[in-house]
Design a protein around this motif. Structure first.
Motif, PDB file in Angstrom:
ATOM      1  N   LYS A  43     -36.098 -11.452 -26.495  1.00 16.14           N
ATOM      2  CA  LYS A  43     -34.550 -11.438 -25.576  1.00 16.14           C
ATOM      3  C   LYS A  43     -34.349 -12.872 -25.507  1.00 16.14           C
ATOM      4  N   THR A  44     -35.094 -13.226 -24.963  1.00 16.84           N
ATOM      5  CA  THR A  44     -34.602 -14.172 -23.737  1.00 16.84           C
ATOM      6  C   THR A  44     -34.393 -15.588 -24.666  1.00 16.84           C
ATOM      7  N   VAL A  46     -32.325 -15.281 -27.982  1.00 19.85           N
ATOM      8  CA  VAL A  46     -31.523 -15.079 -28.325  1.00 19.85           C
ATOM      9  C   VAL A  46     -30.895 -16.280 -28.643  1.00 19.85           C
ATOM     10  N   SER A  47     -30.471 -16.196 -27.488  1.00 17.87           N
ATOM     11  CA  SER A  47     -28.992 -17.327 -26.613  1.00 17.87           C
ATOM     12  C   SER A  47     -29.910 -18.732 -27.379  1.00 17.87           C
ATOM     13  N   ARG A  50     -29.089 -19.137 -30.836  1.00 19.09           N
ATOM     14  CA  ARG A  50     -27.896 -19.593 -31.243  1.00 19.09           C
ATOM     15  C   ARG A  50     -26.860 -20.466 -30.738  1.00 19.09           C
ATOM     16  N   LYS A  51     -27.324 -21.161 -29.630  1.00 17.27           N
ATOM     17  CA  LYS A  51     -26.449 -22.545 -29.075  1.00 17.27           C
ATOM     18  C   LYS A  51     -27.134 -22.995 -30.560  1.00 17.27           C
ATOM     19  N   ASN A  54     -25.623 -22.567 -33.475  1.00 15.49           N
ATOM     20  CA  ASN A  54     -24.335 -23.681 -33.316  1.00 15.49           C
ATOM     21  C   ASN A  54     -23.752 -24.723 -32.530  1.00 15.49           C
ATOM     22  N   GLU A 331     -32.881  -8.747 -15.605  1.00 14.53           N
ATOM     23  CA  GLU A 331     -33.190 -10.158 -16.113  1.00 14.53           C
ATOM     24  C   GLU A 331     -34.540 -10.984 -16.176  1.00 14.53           C
ATOM     25  N   HIS A 413     -30.460 -24.424 -19.837  1.00 15.01           N
ATOM     26  CA  HIS A 413     -31.465 -22.873 -19.988  1.00 15.01           C
ATOM     27  C   HIS A 413     -33.437 -22.999 -19.082  1.00 15.01           C
ATOM     28  N   GLN A 418     -30.052 -20.531 -15.158  1.00 12.25           N
ATOM     29  CA  GLN A 418     -29.259 -18.836 -15.377  1.00 12.25           C
ATOM     30  C   GLN A 418     -29.018 -18.131 -14.894  1.00 12.25           C
TER      31      GLN A 418
END
Ligand code: CMP
Length: 629
Positions: A43-44, A46-47, A50-51, A54, A331, A413, A418
């Protein structure tokens, strides 16, 4: 015909071999998160993906997730717990990143995308690689690690250093000449990679020099053109190569080098302090950090040919401070697991002012110390002993800069960015700065303790060896043991805390049914560790929450629950004293425990001398000694 692929927001889910083969036809760069069914995709990452997606908006960059168990091509990746990201270009493997290491993932994506574009537009040759994991599996079959052409290996026990022929020397066409001189001087070049550092890579690489007057100039210079990054060793020599290499390159300041070491590389090829032609790691720790930075897949071979995984596991201490521990603990633990660390020990503690002062004794005179002290005593701190190859550097790389502003601006990151503080201004995560410091810090939080453990009568009769093996495997030293038939009086005293409970009489009778094995178990954090190995009192609960625990596997009921352990350190000391009398369980210099005559109470409640010792010898094998007094 392949079944339809499920499109997730960012990553394509590849569910079977057919879909895998179809995805391998993807044009451009495909980043695949290979995961195991029981832990799911990372999961870590994915962001971050995505960044990047984008920001770049580039159709040549695609992401996918693939479950190892359902895809034939991923057979070799099954059962591996570390997150693994495979980078494919036109179906060929071009890079592998292990662990959710955001900076490394970002760097690899940008580099590989640029490389693939060159392949597509300029016809450059694609650099295809083999994966370490597959090589390791081959090593499991062969007793001796086989070195293939693509294998990058530092020989057993050999000292190495990382060297850089800097952009000035390369631009002046001196790289080959310098390489020749290095070889003539008897140094062995284990790797030589020409690469142009990006500005952000140069910043990462020289982060320890941030704040120096010429830092910006240094970054501009180091990212101004290609350099050669080398791994250097010395043939036939096992001693530390770093001093001889530093001697060979000469003093940092070129003017000093010219005067004092005119034959050195810097004197011959450098022009001024900054443009000094070559770099060398300053010590072993820096060499290992630099090796991991430039050659993340590089393996340092271990001497032991029986070791099937030639790796370098290391421990480090991580702390999660109170402010963030309160609401973001899960988290952070998830990020730690995603990065491939295993948590060897953990403990939530309320520190006193005195303990903070002792732990941070080097910082007490700093301006920030009062705020740090206030934060560290404002609530529980979670201490974790993390284990992984190169754990110290990997964890520090994940943490990012200690200064929170810097972390937010320069390493968004990083974990410190975070998980920033809301109020205190104190960064919320700590990591040891060297393997030596890690051991000291781990010892601070997880000192060697002794606990009392019992194998109860029925379990002793039926599962003695299996339970003892589990105890040894878990790393406990059985520093004292004795098999004893408890008298009713002793059983009552032993369990006096339970007097008055409905099951008390039944418990006392059960404990007197036959001999039980009483042990002093010693290990870092032994009380808690033994309780974790036992699992919950009730086996039904143990089977749910800790299926591998001793009670889950060997207990018959909540009463006949196989094993017992002290519930805290005081309790442990009291029960050890009760069963074994005044024994000395302090460590001797050779790491084993002192052999002590234990004055213990016998079945009839009288004092008896019993001295069965069970220690671990230097080879890690169990020795038993029996003295008949
Ligand atoms: P132990 O860890 O030795 O500590 C006390 C013991 O009491 C426990 O393991 C069990 O053997 C027993 N015990 C605890 N709860 C119950 C219960 N509800 N019914 C029967 N026995 C129990």
């Amino acid at each position: 015909m392949a079944s339809k692929k499920k499109e997730v927001t960012l990553q394509v889910a590849i569910n079977n071999q057919e879909q895998w083969e179809e995805m391998m036809l993807t044009k451009g760069l495909l980043v695949v998160d290979v995961y195991q069914a029981w832990c799911g995709p990372c999961k870590t990452a994915v962001s971050l993906f995505r960044k990047i997606k984008n920001e770049l908006g580039d159709d040549l960059l695609q992401f996918a997730v693939a479950e190892a168990d359902s895809i034939d091509a991923l057979e070799k990746y099954r059962g591996k717990c570390e997150p693994t990201f495979l980078f494919f270009a036109a179906g060929e493997l071009v890079a592998v990143v292990r662990g959710a290491n955001a900076p490394l993932l970002q760097k690899t994506i940008l580099e590989q995308l640029a490389a693939e574009k060159k392949v597509l537009t300029q016809g450059s040759e694609r650099k295809v690689i083999k994966d370490d994991a597959i090589l390791e599996d081959e090593e499991e079959i062969s007793p001796l690690p086989v070195q293939s052409e693509d294998d990058e290996l530092v020989p057993a026990g050999k000292s190495y250093t990382v060297a850089i022929i800097k952009p000035d020397a390369v631009a002046h066409g001196k790289a080959d000449e310098i390489i020749m001189k290095i070889q003539e001087a008897g140094f062995e070049i284990l790797a030589n990679e020409e690469r142009a550092m990006t500005e952000s890579e140069a910043r990462d690489f020289y982060q320890h020099r941030a704040g120096e007057e010429k830092f910006e100039e240094l970054i501009q210079f180091m990212s101004s053109g290609p350099c050669h990054v080398l791994i250097i060793s010395k043939s036939g020599e096992d001693e530390d190569i770093i001093p001889s290499w530093r001697e060979f390159i000469g003093p940092t300041d070129v003017e000093v080098a010219k005067k004092e070491k005119p034959e050195s590389l810097r004197a011959q090829y450098g022009t001024e302090v900054l443009y000094n032609a070559v770099h060398g790691s300053s010590d072993r720790e820096q060499a290992s950090r630099e090796l991991a930075f430039f050659f993340p897949n590089f393996k340092v071979l271990h001497q032991d040919i029986n070791e099937s995984h030639p790796r370098n596991p290391e421990r480090t201490l991580a702390l999660i401070r109170p402010e963030t521990l309160r609401d973001r603990k899960d988290e952070i633990l998830q990020s730690i697991c995603d990065a491939g660390f295993s948590i060897a020990m953990q403990k939530e503690v309320m520190l006193t002012e005195q303990q903070v002062k002792e732990f941070y004794k080097e910082h007490v005179n700093q301006d920030y110390y009062p705020a740090l002290l206030k934060q560290m005593t404002s609530g529980p701190v979670l201490a974790l002993a993390l284990v992984k190859d190169h754990a110290v550097n990997h964890w520090r790389d994940m943490l990012g800069p200690a200064n929170i502003e810097k972390a937010l601006n320069e390493a968004p990151h990083s974990l410190r960015a975070q998980f920033p503080p809301k109020e205190s201004g104190i960064n919320q995560l700590h990591g040891s700065s060297s393997p030596e410091e890690a051991e000291t810090e781990i010892n601070f939080f997880f000192a060697v303790e002794h606990t009392l453990a019992t194998i109860k009568p029925d379990a002793l009769e039926e599962h003695r060896d299996e339970i003892l093996e589990r105890i040894q495997d878990a790393g406990f030293t059985i520093s004292q043991f004795k098999e004893t038939n408890l008298s009713k009086e002793m059983a009552k005293e032993f369990y006096k805390e339970h007097k008055g409970k409905t099951f008390y009489d039944e418990l006392v009778n059960y404990m007197c049914k036959g001999p039980c094995l009483m042990m002093v178990l010693s290990k870092e954090n032994a009380v808690q560790e033994w309780r974790s190995l036992m699992g919950p009192t009730d086996p039904a609960e143990a089977q749910m929450s800790s299926p591998d625990s001793l009670r889950s596997v060997f207990a018959k009921s909540v009463l006949q629950n196989a094993v017992h352990g002290a519930s805290n350190l005081n309790h442990a000391m009291e029960k050890i004293q009760f069963i074994f009398g005044d024994i000395d369980v302090d460590r001797t210099a050779d790491g084993s425990f002192t052999k002590a005559t234990s004055h213990s109470q016998d079945e009839d409640g009288t004092q008896a001398e019993d001295s069965t010792n069970y220690t671990t010898n230097a080879d890690g094998e169990a020795d038993t000694e029996k003295e008949n007094n």
